[in-house]
Design a protein around this motif. Structure first.
Motif, PDB file in Angstrom:
ATOM      1  N   GLY A   1      51.116  18.275  34.372  1.00 38.36           N
ATOM      2  CA  GLY A   1      49.886  17.496  34.256  1.00 38.36           C
ATOM      3  C   GLY A   1      49.199  17.632  32.916  1.00 38.36           C
ATOM      4  O   GLY A   1      49.597  18.434  32.057  1.00 38.36           O
ATOM      5  N   LEU A   2      48.121  16.864  32.751  1.00 35.11           N
ATOM      6  CA  LEU A   2      47.407  16.799  31.480  1.00 35.11           C
ATOM      7  C   LEU A   2      46.778  18.138  31.097  1.00 35.11           C
ATOM      8  O   LEU A   2      46.775  18.522  29.922  1.00 35.11           O
ATOM      9  CB  LEU A   2      46.322  15.723  31.559  1.00 35.11           C
ATOM     10  CG  LEU A   2      45.533  15.452  30.281  1.00 35.11           C
ATOM     11  CD1 LEU A   2      46.459  15.035  29.150  1.00 35.11           C
ATOM     12  CD2 LEU A   2      44.483  14.385  30.526  1.00 35.11           C
ATOM     13  N   THR A   3      46.246  18.875  32.078  1.00 31.17           N
ATOM     14  CA  THR A   3      45.626  20.164  31.770  1.00 31.17           C
ATOM     15  C   THR A   3      46.648  21.136  31.189  1.00 31.17           C
ATOM     16  O   THR A   3      46.381  21.821  30.189  1.00 31.17           O
ATOM     17  CB  THR A   3      44.974  20.768  33.019  1.00 31.17           C
ATOM     18  OG1 THR A   3      43.976  19.869  33.511  1.00 31.17           O
ATOM     19  CG2 THR A   3      44.318  22.106  32.706  1.00 31.17           C
ATOM     20  N   ALA A   4      47.824  21.186  31.795  1.00 31.57           N
ATOM     21  CA  ALA A   4      48.886  22.058  31.288  1.00 31.57           C
ATOM     22  C   ALA A   4      49.306  21.624  29.887  1.00 31.57           C
ATOM     23  O   ALA A   4      49.559  22.462  29.008  1.00 31.57           O
ATOM     24  CB  ALA A   4      50.082  22.032  32.228  1.00 31.57           C
TER      25      ALA A   4
ATOM     26  N   ARG B   1      54.020  33.071  42.198  1.00 27.20           N
ATOM     27  CA  ARG B   1      54.603  31.847  42.755  1.00 27.20           C
ATOM     28  C   ARG B   1      54.121  30.613  41.988  1.00 27.20           C
ATOM     29  O   ARG B   1      54.888  29.678  41.737  1.00 27.20           O
ATOM     30  CB  ARG B   1      54.219  31.715  44.233  1.00 27.20           C
ATOM     31  CG  ARG B   1      55.013  32.632  45.152  1.00 27.20           C
ATOM     32  CD  ARG B   1      54.543  32.502  46.584  1.00 27.20           C
ATOM     33  NE  ARG B   1      55.466  33.149  47.509  1.00 27.20           N
ATOM     34  CZ  ARG B   1      55.260  33.256  48.823  1.00 27.20           C
ATOM     35  NH1 ARG B   1      54.137  32.763  49.353  1.00 27.20           N
ATOM     36  NH2 ARG B   1      56.156  33.836  49.590  1.00 27.20           N
ATOM     37  N   THR B   2      52.849  30.627  41.612  1.00 23.96           N
ATOM     38  CA  THR B   2      52.284  29.506  40.859  1.00 23.96           C
ATOM     39  C   THR B   2      52.995  29.348  39.519  1.00 23.96           C
ATOM     40  O   THR B   2      53.350  28.235  39.112  1.00 23.96           O
ATOM     41  CB  THR B   2      50.772  29.725  40.623  1.00 23.96           C
ATOM     42  OG1 THR B   2      50.117  29.851  41.887  1.00 23.96           O
ATOM     43  CG2 THR B   2      50.171  28.561  39.851  1.00 23.96           C
ATOM     44  N   ILE B   3      53.217  30.464  38.840  1.00 21.86           N
ATOM     45  CA  ILE B   3      53.902  30.429  37.547  1.00 21.86           C
ATOM     46  C   ILE B   3      55.333  29.926  37.708  1.00 21.86           C
ATOM     47  O   ILE B   3      55.815  29.109  36.917  1.00 21.86           O
ATOM     48  CB  ILE B   3      53.887  31.826  36.898  1.00 21.86           C
ATOM     49  CG1 ILE B   3      52.453  32.208  36.514  1.00 21.86           C
ATOM     50  CG2 ILE B   3      54.798  31.873  35.669  1.00 21.86           C
ATOM     51  CD1 ILE B   3      52.280  33.647  36.116  1.00 21.86           C
ATOM     52  N   GLU B   4      56.012  30.389  38.756  1.00 17.03           N
ATOM     53  CA  GLU B   4      57.392  29.951  39.000  1.00 17.03           C
ATOM     54  C   GLU B   4      57.445  28.456  39.279  1.00 17.03           C
ATOM     55  O   GLU B   4      58.369  27.763  38.836  1.00 17.03           O
ATOM     56  CB  GLU B   4      58.001  30.746  40.165  1.00 17.03           C
ATOM     57  CG  GLU B   4      58.299  32.199  39.846  1.00 17.03           C
ATOM     58  CD  GLU B   4      59.237  32.338  38.669  1.00 17.03           C
ATOM     59  OE1 GLU B   4      58.965  33.176  37.798  1.00 17.03           O
ATOM     60  OE2 GLU B   4      60.243  31.604  38.613  1.00 17.03           O
ATOM     61  N   ILE B   5      56.456  27.932  39.999  1.00 20.00           N
ATOM     62  CA  ILE B   5      56.404  26.492  40.280  1.00 20.00           C
ATOM     63  C   ILE B   5      56.210  25.712  38.992  1.00 20.00           C
ATOM     64  O   ILE B   5      56.899  24.714  38.731  1.00 20.00           O
ATOM     65  CB  ILE B   5      55.278  26.177  41.293  1.00 20.00           C
ATOM     66  CG1 ILE B   5      55.679  26.678  42.685  1.00 20.00           C
ATOM     67  CG2 ILE B   5      54.987  24.668  41.331  1.00 20.00           C
ATOM     68  CD1 ILE B   5      54.578  26.564  43.714  1.00 20.00           C
TER      69      ILE B   5
ATOM     70  N   ILE C   1      49.726  25.657  47.011  1.00 23.38           N
ATOM     71  CA  ILE C   1      49.728  25.910  45.569  1.00 23.38           C
ATOM     72  C   ILE C   1      49.849  24.607  44.796  1.00 23.38           C
ATOM     73  O   ILE C   1      49.095  24.354  43.842  1.00 23.38           O
ATOM     74  CB  ILE C   1      50.882  26.868  45.184  1.00 23.38           C
ATOM     75  CG1 ILE C   1      50.659  28.248  45.806  1.00 23.38           C
ATOM     76  CG2 ILE C   1      50.994  26.985  43.655  1.00 23.38           C
ATOM     77  CD1 ILE C   1      51.836  29.194  45.641  1.00 23.38           C
ATOM     78  N   VAL C   2      50.784  23.755  45.198  1.00 18.27           N
ATOM     79  CA  VAL C   2      51.017  22.496  44.495  1.00 18.27           C
ATOM     80  C   VAL C   2      49.782  21.595  44.572  1.00 18.27           C
ATOM     81  O   VAL C   2      49.389  20.961  43.580  1.00 18.27           O
ATOM     82  CB  VAL C   2      52.260  21.779  45.074  1.00 18.27           C
ATOM     83  CG1 VAL C   2      52.305  20.325  44.633  1.00 18.27           C
ATOM     84  CG2 VAL C   2      53.532  22.495  44.634  1.00 18.27           C
ATOM     85  N   THR C   3      49.140  21.539  45.727  1.00 20.77           N
ATOM     86  CA  THR C   3      47.929  20.720  45.882  1.00 20.77           C
ATOM     87  C   THR C   3      46.824  21.200  44.944  1.00 20.77           C
ATOM     88  O   THR C   3      46.126  20.401  44.310  1.00 20.77           O
ATOM     89  CB  THR C   3      47.434  20.765  47.345  1.00 20.77           C
ATOM     90  OG1 THR C   3      48.466  20.261  48.197  1.00 20.77           O
ATOM     91  CG2 THR C   3      46.188  19.904  47.520  1.00 20.77           C
TER      92      THR C   3
ATOM     93  N   MET D   1      46.944  20.625  36.477  1.00 22.43           N
ATOM     94  CA  MET D   1      48.107  21.336  35.958  1.00 22.43           C
ATOM     95  C   MET D   1      49.406  20.610  36.315  1.00 22.43           C
ATOM     96  O   MET D   1      50.409  20.731  35.617  1.00 22.43           O
ATOM     97  CB  MET D   1      48.148  22.765  36.501  1.00 22.43           C
ATOM     98  CG  MET D   1      46.998  23.641  36.022  1.00 22.43           C
ATOM     99  SD  MET D   1      47.022  23.925  34.239  1.00 22.43           S
ATOM    100  CE  MET D   1      48.419  25.032  34.088  1.00 22.43           C
ATOM    101  N   LEU D   2      49.386  19.886  37.423  1.00 24.40           N
ATOM    102  CA  LEU D   2      50.519  19.049  37.807  1.00 24.40           C
ATOM    103  C   LEU D   2      50.038  17.621  38.009  1.00 24.40           C
ATOM    104  O   LEU D   2      48.880  17.381  38.349  1.00 24.40           O
ATOM    105  CB  LEU D   2      51.165  19.543  39.111  1.00 24.40           C
ATOM    106  CG  LEU D   2      51.925  20.865  39.098  1.00 24.40           C
ATOM    107  CD1 LEU D   2      52.525  21.138  40.455  1.00 24.40           C
ATOM    108  CD2 LEU D   2      53.014  20.866  38.027  1.00 24.40           C
TER     109      LEU D   2
END
Length: 253
Positions: free
Chosen positions: A66-69, A9-13, A43-45, A52-53
């Protein structure tokens, strides 16, 4: 082999958010991925907290990559095979012209510097590998946008903010589009002290095997009234053509 449901789910988001350059709300994420809102929120939080976001706290919070991604993506790009192809060519080019040479790509509404090459006695430049600069006032940004597919270019233009950096900065979308026409006519772009008053740069596109724009190279130096920047631009154009051929581009440059 059993795959972890939360990880999937995290990857899909992340994949969904990466396609939404204007951002996306939590409600939209949950609706498009058929997620329970409580699961999506958790997950988003977590992704926001880890970088990542990124969240824009407007009336309805909108999420973007986000910057990490972004940094993870840069590390991946640095490991791509094409870097090993362009690396020796641009190192030699930097020594040949005696100036700092960059290779960069566009990411969202900014230019990202992927590689940097300096001569033996480099002139100090503010840009570093991984740094971001605006598209509208950099030779890299102009060189890439001039050869970006029309549909993709229009999407980027919607997100661009024409901020003033010097008296020479392009300030409207209309003037920027005209500038891109000039870039296509000449085959190279100029940053005529539009980002920094003391710096002048030239840039040229680099194409991949599929014929699409991969990025651009630029040559940066302290501004000198006696410097022939059009001649330098033609050198950058020739080097961009050489790199494109090395990367398998067989089309007209």
């Amino acid at each position: 082999m059993k795959l972890n449901r939360t990880t999937l789910r995290t990857i899909e988001i992340l994949k969904l958010v990466s396609r939404k350059t204007d951002g996306i709300t939590l409600d939209e994420i949950c609706e498009q991925l058929s997620l329970p809102k409580t699961s999506g929120y958790d997950i988003v939080t977590t992704l926001v907290q880890t970088g990542m976001l990124h969240v824009a706290r407007e009336q309805k919070q909108r999420y973007t990559i986000g910057l990490t991604a972004y940094r993870i993506g840069i590390n991946y790009t640095n490991n791509l095979d094409f870097i090993s192809v362009i690396d020796p060519v641009l190192k030699a080019f930097s020594r040949e012209v005696g100036k700092t040479v960059f290779f960069g790509i566009c990411s969202d509404d900014a230019v990202v510097y992927i590689c940097k090459y300096e001569p033996e006695n480099p002139i100090i430049t503010t840009a570093t590998v991984g740094a971001r600069n605006p598209i509208h006032c950099t030779s890299l940004g102009k060189a890439i946008m001039a050869y970006t597919k029309e549909e993709d270019m229009q999407e980027v233009l919607k997100r661009m903010t024409f901020k003033k950096y010097t008296e020479r900065t392009i300030l409207t979308k209309e003037d920027f589009i005209k500038e891109l026409e000039h870039v296509r006519e000449k085959g190279y772009a100029l940053d005529a002290r539009e980002l920094e008053e003391h710096m002048e740069c030239v840039g040229a596109p680099v194409f991949g095997q599929d014929g699409n724009i991969m990025g651009a190279i630029s040559v940066s130096s302290l501004y000198k009234p006696t410097e022939d920047y059009d001649a330098l631009g033609r050198l950058a154009h020739a080097k961009g053509r050489e790199l494109s051929k090395l990367l398998g581009f067989l089309g007209k440059y």
